[in-house]
Scaffold this active site. Structure first.
Site, mmCIF file in Angstrom:
data_model
loop_
_atom_site.group_PDB
_atom_site.id
_atom_site.type_symbol
_atom_site.label_atom_id
_atom_site.label_comp_id
_atom_site.label_asym_id
_atom_site.label_seq_id
_atom_site.Cartn_x
_atom_site.Cartn_y
_atom_site.Cartn_z
ATOM 1 N N GLU A 98 -21.706 -56.970 7.234
ATOM 2 C CA GLU A 98 -21.900 -57.694 6.200
ATOM 3 C C GLU A 98 -23.574 -58.575 6.421
ATOM 4 O O GLU A 98 -24.190 -58.279 5.768
ATOM 5 C CB GLU A 98 -20.991 -58.551 5.485
ATOM 6 N N ASP A 102 -17.135 -50.052 -6.996
ATOM 7 C CA ASP A 102 -17.825 -50.008 -6.227
ATOM 8 C C ASP A 102 -18.463 -48.427 -6.272
ATOM 9 O O ASP A 102 -17.920 -48.150 -5.367
ATOM 10 C CB ASP A 102 -16.166 -49.908 -5.174
ATOM 11 N N ASN A 147 -24.300 -55.457 -4.769
ATOM 12 C CA ASN A 147 -22.540 -55.797 -4.430
ATOM 13 C C ASN A 147 -22.595 -55.379 -3.059
ATOM 14 O O ASN A 147 -22.861 -53.905 -2.746
ATOM 15 C CB ASN A 147 -21.321 -55.033 -4.831
ATOM 16 N N ASN A 205 -22.417 -64.572 2.747
ATOM 17 C CA ASN A 205 -23.286 -63.664 2.517
ATOM 18 C C ASN A 205 -24.184 -64.698 2.206
ATOM 19 O O ASN A 205 -25.664 -63.943 2.384
ATOM 20 C CB ASN A 205 -22.694 -62.929 2.257
ATOM 21 N N ILE A 224 -15.165 -59.539 -12.420
ATOM 22 C CA ILE A 224 -15.855 -58.200 -13.317
ATOM 23 C C ILE A 224 -16.663 -58.053 -13.955
ATOM 24 O O ILE A 224 -16.386 -58.757 -15.296
ATOM 25 C CB ILE A 224 -15.073 -57.171 -13.457
ATOM 26 N N GLU A 228 -19.570 -60.432 10.337
ATOM 27 C CA GLU A 228 -20.860 -59.990 11.803
ATOM 28 C C GLU A 228 -21.798 -59.447 11.939
ATOM 29 O O GLU A 228 -22.783 -59.171 12.548
ATOM 30 C CB GLU A 228 -19.567 -61.564 13.055
ATOM 31 N N GLU A 277 -20.390 -49.123 -14.113
ATOM 32 C CA GLU A 277 -19.799 -49.871 -14.603
ATOM 33 C C GLU A 277 -18.321 -49.028 -13.730
ATOM 34 O O GLU A 277 -17.550 -49.677 -14.816
ATOM 35 C CB GLU A 277 -19.700 -48.799 -16.488
ATOM 36 N N GLY A 281 -19.172 -68.339 0.637
ATOM 37 C CA GLY A 281 -20.364 -67.890 1.104
ATOM 38 C C GLY A 281 -21.045 -67.587 2.055
ATOM 39 O O GLY A 281 -22.466 -67.983 2.292
ATOM 40 N N HIS A 326 -19.595 -54.713 -0.321
ATOM 41 C CA HIS A 326 -18.430 -54.688 -0.082
ATOM 42 C C HIS A 326 -17.877 -53.737 1.171
ATOM 43 O O HIS A 326 -18.245 -53.629 2.312
ATOM 44 C CB HIS A 326 -17.196 -53.412 -1.354
HETATM 45 C C1 GAR Z 1 -17.420 -60.521 1.633
HETATM 46 O O1 GAR Z 1 -16.361 -59.926 2.322
HETATM 47 C C2 GAR Z 1 -17.130 -59.845 0.370
HETATM 48 O O2 GAR Z 1 -17.883 -57.991 1.118
HETATM 49 C C3 GAR Z 1 -15.949 -59.413 -0.288
HETATM 50 O O3 GAR Z 1 -15.977 -60.341 -0.221
HETATM 51 C C4 GAR Z 1 -16.231 -61.481 1.415
HETATM 52 C C5 GAR Z 1 -16.959 -62.827 0.621
HETATM 53 O O4 GAR Z 1 -17.105 -63.558 1.797
HETATM 54 N N1 GAR Z 1 -16.353 -58.863 -1.455
HETATM 55 C C6 GAR Z 1 -15.344 -58.309 -1.943
HETATM 56 O O5 GAR Z 1 -14.877 -57.864 -1.208
HETATM 57 C C7 GAR Z 1 -16.025 -57.262 -3.604
HETATM 58 N N2 GAR Z 1 -15.265 -56.515 -3.056
HETATM 59 P P1 GAR Z 1 -18.032 -64.341 1.030
HETATM 60 O O6 GAR Z 1 -17.785 -65.867 -0.037
HETATM 61 O O7 GAR Z 1 -17.662 -65.403 2.646
HETATM 62 O O8 GAR Z 1 -19.069 -64.296 1.193
#
Ligand code: GAR
Length: 206
Positions: free
Chosen positions: A186, A156, A113, A20, A98, A183, A153, A18, A115
């Site tokens: 995202e 990404d 989302n 993000n 998904i 850092e 659907e 978590g 990515h």
């Molecule tokens: C993040 O790097 C996010 O971009 C990725 O999972 C991580 C979650 O980190 N998501 C994907 O790859 C989606 N396809 P977090 O739980 O520390 O935010």
């Protein structure tokens, strides 16, 4: 689309640490002016993201596809939780489950989302978390980054909202690169995207 004038009501869907989610919570009152985080949904019991929600005083719920008995029951429970909290925007922040085409159609342009690559590179089925960085290093790219996009659907495949490039440096491991992308891209992009959508939707209301 807004339930009421004022702030956009946001749910953040998580499955892991978590970071993000934390970036979003920390951006309230600065980058994020026109949105409030009203709900956190975790697909993983015990995810550390739930502790972050608790510390921030945000209501949370855990909905596990496995425990609920499948995709249909999971999405019904998710939709119920979102409706009960009058959610306008759903933010996938490291969410592992998904979502079906039925679900993404029902919430068209209401799900975004983050990515960890510059889509269309290193994305789609099988590219989650560290895998995207492993693939970027294996391919030898010199620049990678992160993308915020609408969810449809196609995994990404939805419209791109924001992207930010990050350099790949000699000696990078997937873990080092992942941290730099978080850092430098995202944690900046996701709050910006939420505010951008909130400001747009509020303007539409006026
Ligand atoms: C993040 O790097 C996010 O971009 C990725 O999972 C991580 C979650 O980190 N998501 C994907 O790859 C989606 N396809 P977090 O739980 O520390 O935010």
């Amino acid at each position: 689309m807004l339930n009421r004038p004022g702030k956009l009501r946001v749910a953040v869907l998580v499955s892991g640490g978590g970071t993000n989610l934390q970036a979003i919570l920390d951006a309230r009152g600065t980058v994020i002016q026109n949105a409030e985080i009203v709900l956190v949904v975790s697909s993983q019991p015990g995810a550390f993201a739930l502790e972050r929600a608790r510390l921030a005083g945000i209501p949370s719920v855990t909905l596990s596809k496995k425990e609920l008995g499948g995709q249909g029951a999971f999405e019904a429970a998710l939709a119920k939780a979102l409706e009960e909290s009058s959610v306008d925007l759903i933010v996938l922040a490291g969410f592992l489950t998904i979502l079906s085409a039925d679900f993404t159609r029902r919430y068209e342009r209401r799900i975004i989302n983050i990515h960890p690559s510059l889509i269309p590179a290193f994305c789609g089925k099988g590219y989650y978390g560290l895998q995207a960085h492993e693939a970027a290093l294996a391919r030898g790219v010199k620049v990678t980054g992160a993308t915020v996009h609408y969810v449809n659907e196609i995994p990404d495949g939805g419209e791109i909202l924001l992207q930010k490039a990050v350099p790949v440096l000699p000696g990078d491991t997937p873990q080092i690169l992942q941290r730099r992308v978080m850092e430098q891209a995202e944690w900046i992009l996701l709050p910006q995207a939420i505010q951008q959508i909130a400001a747009e939707r509020l303007n539409e209301k006026c």
